[in-house]
Design a protein around this motif. Structure first.
Motif, mmCIF file in Angstrom:
data_model
loop_
_atom_site.group_PDB
_atom_site.id
_atom_site.type_symbol
_atom_site.label_atom_id
_atom_site.label_comp_id
_atom_site.label_asym_id
_atom_site.label_seq_id
_atom_site.Cartn_x
_atom_site.Cartn_y
_atom_site.Cartn_z
ATOM 1 N N SER A 1 0.831 -1.199 0.000
ATOM 2 C CA SER A 1 0.000 0.000 0.000
ATOM 3 C C SER A 1 0.872 1.258 0.000
ATOM 4 O O SER A 1 0.598 2.220 -0.741
ATOM 5 C CB SER A 1 -0.914 -0.017 1.225
ATOM 6 O OG SER A 1 -1.655 1.174 1.312
ATOM 7 N N ARG A 2 1.911 1.241 0.816
ATOM 8 C CA ARG A 2 2.786 2.410 0.856
ATOM 9 C C ARG A 2 3.518 2.595 -0.471
ATOM 10 O O ARG A 2 3.695 3.726 -0.953
ATOM 11 C CB ARG A 2 3.801 2.270 1.992
ATOM 12 C CG ARG A 2 4.615 3.533 2.216
ATOM 13 C CD ARG A 2 5.609 3.392 3.322
ATOM 14 N NE ARG A 2 6.335 4.646 3.518
ATOM 15 C CZ ARG A 2 7.549 4.721 4.032
ATOM 16 N NH1 ARG A 2 8.172 3.635 4.426
ATOM 17 N NH2 ARG A 2 8.143 5.893 4.173
ATOM 18 N N TYR A 3 3.962 1.507 -1.063
ATOM 19 C CA TYR A 3 4.642 1.564 -2.355
ATOM 20 C C TYR A 3 3.733 2.203 -3.403
ATOM 21 O O TYR A 3 4.172 3.085 -4.170
ATOM 22 C CB TYR A 3 5.053 0.154 -2.767
ATOM 23 C CG TYR A 3 5.445 0.005 -4.216
ATOM 24 C CD1 TYR A 3 6.672 0.463 -4.675
ATOM 25 C CD2 TYR A 3 4.572 -0.599 -5.136
ATOM 26 C CE1 TYR A 3 7.026 0.327 -6.014
ATOM 27 C CE2 TYR A 3 4.919 -0.737 -6.468
ATOM 28 C CZ TYR A 3 6.150 -0.269 -6.896
ATOM 29 O OH TYR A 3 6.501 -0.391 -8.217
ATOM 30 N N GLU A 4 2.486 1.800 -3.460
ATOM 31 C CA GLU A 4 1.554 2.349 -4.457
ATOM 32 C C GLU A 4 1.297 3.838 -4.234
ATOM 33 O O GLU A 4 1.163 4.605 -5.189
ATOM 34 C CB GLU A 4 0.250 1.554 -4.406
ATOM 35 C CG GLU A 4 0.403 0.126 -4.926
ATOM 36 C CD GLU A 4 -0.835 -0.728 -4.705
ATOM 37 O OE1 GLU A 4 -1.761 -0.234 -4.015
ATOM 38 O OE2 GLU A 4 -0.883 -1.860 -5.225
ATOM 39 N N LYS A 5 1.261 4.261 -2.969
ATOM 40 C CA LYS A 5 1.075 5.681 -2.670
ATOM 41 C C LYS A 5 2.290 6.494 -3.109
ATOM 42 O O LYS A 5 2.156 7.609 -3.628
ATOM 43 C CB LYS A 5 0.814 5.877 -1.182
ATOM 44 C CG LYS A 5 -0.557 5.397 -0.727
ATOM 45 C CD LYS A 5 -0.747 5.577 0.770
ATOM 46 C CE LYS A 5 -2.110 5.073 1.212
ATOM 47 N NZ LYS A 5 -2.296 5.183 2.682
ATOM 48 N N LEU A 6 3.485 5.928 -2.907
ATOM 49 C CA LEU A 6 4.693 6.644 -3.311
ATOM 50 C C LEU A 6 4.757 6.813 -4.823
ATOM 51 O O LEU A 6 5.235 7.838 -5.321
ATOM 52 C CB LEU A 6 5.943 5.903 -2.813
ATOM 53 C CG LEU A 6 6.269 6.037 -1.335
ATOM 54 C CD1 LEU A 6 7.520 5.247 -0.989
ATOM 55 C CD2 LEU A 6 6.465 7.508 -0.945
ATOM 56 N N LEU A 7 4.292 5.831 -5.559
ATOM 57 C CA LEU A 7 4.296 5.938 -7.016
ATOM 58 C C LEU A 7 3.469 7.127 -7.494
ATOM 59 O O LEU A 7 3.777 7.741 -8.516
ATOM 60 C CB LEU A 7 3.748 4.651 -7.643
ATOM 61 C CG LEU A 7 4.664 3.425 -7.666
ATOM 62 C CD1 LEU A 7 3.930 2.247 -8.272
ATOM 63 C CD2 LEU A 7 5.946 3.710 -8.450
ATOM 64 N N LYS A 8 2.432 7.459 -6.746
ATOM 65 C CA LYS A 8 1.524 8.545 -7.134
ATOM 66 C C LYS A 8 1.911 9.889 -6.532
ATOM 67 O O LYS A 8 1.332 10.916 -6.898
ATOM 68 C CB LYS A 8 0.099 8.191 -6.706
ATOM 69 C CG LYS A 8 -0.436 6.903 -7.319
ATOM 70 C CD LYS A 8 -1.798 6.536 -6.733
ATOM 71 C CE LYS A 8 -2.306 5.209 -7.261
ATOM 72 N NZ LYS A 8 -3.588 4.810 -6.628
ATOM 73 N N ALA A 9 2.869 9.892 -5.588
ATOM 74 C CA ALA A 9 3.190 11.124 -4.865
ATOM 75 C C ALA A 9 3.946 12.113 -5.745
ATOM 76 O O ALA A 9 4.816 11.744 -6.528
ATOM 77 C CB ALA A 9 4.030 10.791 -3.628
ATOM 78 N N SER A 10 3.603 13.382 -5.606
ATOM 79 C CA SER A 10 4.287 14.449 -6.331
ATOM 80 C C SER A 10 5.645 14.720 -5.693
ATOM 81 O O SER A 10 5.883 14.341 -4.537
ATOM 82 C CB SER A 10 3.447 15.725 -6.277
ATOM 83 O OG SER A 10 3.372 16.198 -4.933
ATOM 84 N N PRO A 11 6.555 15.389 -6.406
ATOM 85 C CA PRO A 11 7.844 15.759 -5.793
ATOM 86 C C PRO A 11 7.675 16.572 -4.520
ATOM 87 O O PRO A 11 8.449 16.423 -3.567
ATOM 88 C CB PRO A 11 8.532 16.574 -6.902
ATOM 89 C CG PRO A 11 7.929 16.054 -8.180
ATOM 90 C CD PRO A 11 6.512 15.726 -7.837
#
Length: 485
Positions: free
Chosen positions: A400-410
């Motif tokens: 879940s955390r990995y998927e959120k990081l993929l979508k996170a802006s700089p």
């Protein structure tokens, strides 16, 4: 950290929770503690801890009520303090954080005293041992005095020992505006040593007493050995590349903090180099996760008699977390690339009940265990009790955390590098502060029922540094939030 130690710490944490709940239950509906009462309690508790509990500014883990019996991970004399958390660095950091929230000068003084204790115990090799014995200094090769050429000079990264000490000293150095020569000098000395102790491939050992010769450590990718001994070979392993007890995660965090505070690119490069080592260390198919430790040929290898060559379901989860942390600091997706295969492998390797084995046999992926006589086996019905051979799986939360990081802006990633928690005065915080004030005894101590294992004292009133740290933090947060609002 052994499983017996872990279980005992969990037991203590449960006792702490019971203590806080019990003391605060009557105040759950109404908590009317004042800022002045919280300030007085914080001052009394700090005075007691610094004048009665402390040894030369440092701390252990647990003390009997009369302070006669004391211990860290093992029995301690009254001339000893512990570096391994939750000892001196943990308490010192709590003082420092409380000072930063409340501005009370006596807290900074206590933090500096803890820092001075660590500086006295800094080894010539740059880091720290598990403990410092101020009386028996001649047995250790300390940086400033004590010890000859044949005494112990081994820096340990095990159990976040040297990393925690350096982490606290960096924050203390920053708070003191880099003007305290002893603090600043100790930090620079440790950082230089940790850089020298890093291997050419970016890994670190569990312990060291000398720096590696790059010619002895070629940069290779992880690979399977043709064969491996099923019995413990009693070989030296301290110079192996290690992930044991999340050693590299703690070192990476220290290096990023050092870069943030001192703006010296060497520290950021060391953290990224460690990330590159993690990429190298990922095992090939059919087990694309990681081993606890690797020899110079980058093959999984024996460490202690209950740590065989294997792929680990334990440290592999911490390594995935570390890769995500490095991505947060860099935005470089190469550090996320190994994660999907590793997560899929770990998910496939789960035991019934959502657990993972600590060790999986190389290539066959059969779970490995030990009997109480330390014979390697595929059965889990006669396990030693001091070590976690079956552990919780965190695969779903990591995914879940990995998927959120993929979508996170700089911008979102940057905000996660050194996040600042916003203080809010809530009824829950006020109730916890009230319970902490109520629980402080007339001497200024917080007592709980617990064990002093080294003295065979069970379920007796004890002083636990984790209780002190927790309660000090609660009071400081309450004071800061009250004054902010």
């Amino acid at each position: 950290m052994t499983v017996l130690t872990w279980c005992r710490q969990i037991k203590c944490l449960l006792l702490i929770c019971i203590f806080v709940w019990g003391a605060g239950a009557q105040n759950t509906l109404q908590a009317d503690v004042s800022v002045e009462e919280a300030q007085q309690a914080m001052r009394r508790a700090t005075d007691y801890f610094t004048t009665q509990v402390s040894t030369e500014g440092g701390y252990l883990w647990r003390y009997s009520r009369d302070l006669k019996y004391r211990e860290g991970e093992g029995r301690a004399r009254d001339t000893m303090v512990w570096v391994q958390p939750p000892g001196t660095p943990t308490v010192g950091a709590a003082y420092l954080e409380a000072y930063q929230k409340t501005g009370q000068a006596y807290l900074l003084k206590a933090a500096r005293a803890a820092g001075e204790a660590l500086i006295k115990g800094q080894l010539k090799s740059g880091g720290w041992n598990y403990y410092i014995d101020f009386e028996r200094r001649a047995q250790m090769q300390y940086r400033f005095d004590g010890g000859g050429p044949k005494v112990r000079n081994t820096t340990t990264f095990d159990d976040n020992t040297s990393q925690a000490a350096l982490h606290f000293l960096i924050l203390l150095d920053q708070e003191l505006k880099f003007k305290d020569e002893a603090v600043h000098g100790a930090v620079m000395y440790a950082l230089d040593a940790f850089l020298k102790a890093q291997y050419p491939n970016g890994g670190w050992p569990q312990r060291y007493d000398e720096f590696p010769d790059p010619q002895d450590y070629p940069v290779l990718k992880a690979n399977y050995p043709e064969s491996w001994s099923r019995t413990f070979p009693k070989q030296k392993y301290l110079n192996y590349y290690t992930f044991n007890d999340n050693t590299i995660e703690d070192l990476v965090n220290v290096m990023f903090l050092a870069h943030h505070v001192y703006q010296d690119d060497r520290y950021r490069e060391a953290a990224l180099k460690a990330g590159d080592f993690i990429l190298l260390a990922q095992m090939p198919e059919p087990q694309p996760a990681w081993a606890q430790q690797y020899n110079q040929q980058m093959q999984p290898a024996w460490a202690r008699k209950f740590e065989p060559p294997a792929v680990t379901g334990g440290e592999s989860q911490g390594i995935i977390k570390t890769l995500m942390q490095i991505y947060i600091y860099t935005g470089d997706k190469k550090y996320l690339a190994p994660i999907p295969k590793a997560l899929a492998y770990l998910k496939k390797s789960e035991l019934p009940g959502g657990k993972l084995a600590r060790f999986y046999e190389l290539k066959t992926n059969r779970p490995l265990y030990f009997t109480k006589k330390y014979d390697l086996t595929y059965k889990d019905n006669d396990l030693p009790t001091h070590y976690g051979f079956i552990i919780n799986s965190k695969v779903d939360s990591l995914e879940s955390r990995y998927e959120k990081l993929l979508k996170a802006s700089p911008e979102k990633l940057k905000s996660q590098q050194f996040p600042q928690r916003r203080l809010r005065l809530t009824p829950s915080l006020a109730a916890r502060a009230q319970s902490v004030v109520n629980a402080l005894n007339k001497d200024g101590a917080w007592l709980i029922q617990g064990d002093i294992r080294s003295a065979d004292l069970d379920n007796v009133p004890i002083i636990d540094t984790r209780v002190f740290v927790r309660n000090l933090s609660t009071l400081a947060e309450f004071i800061a939030a009250s004054q902010q609002d």
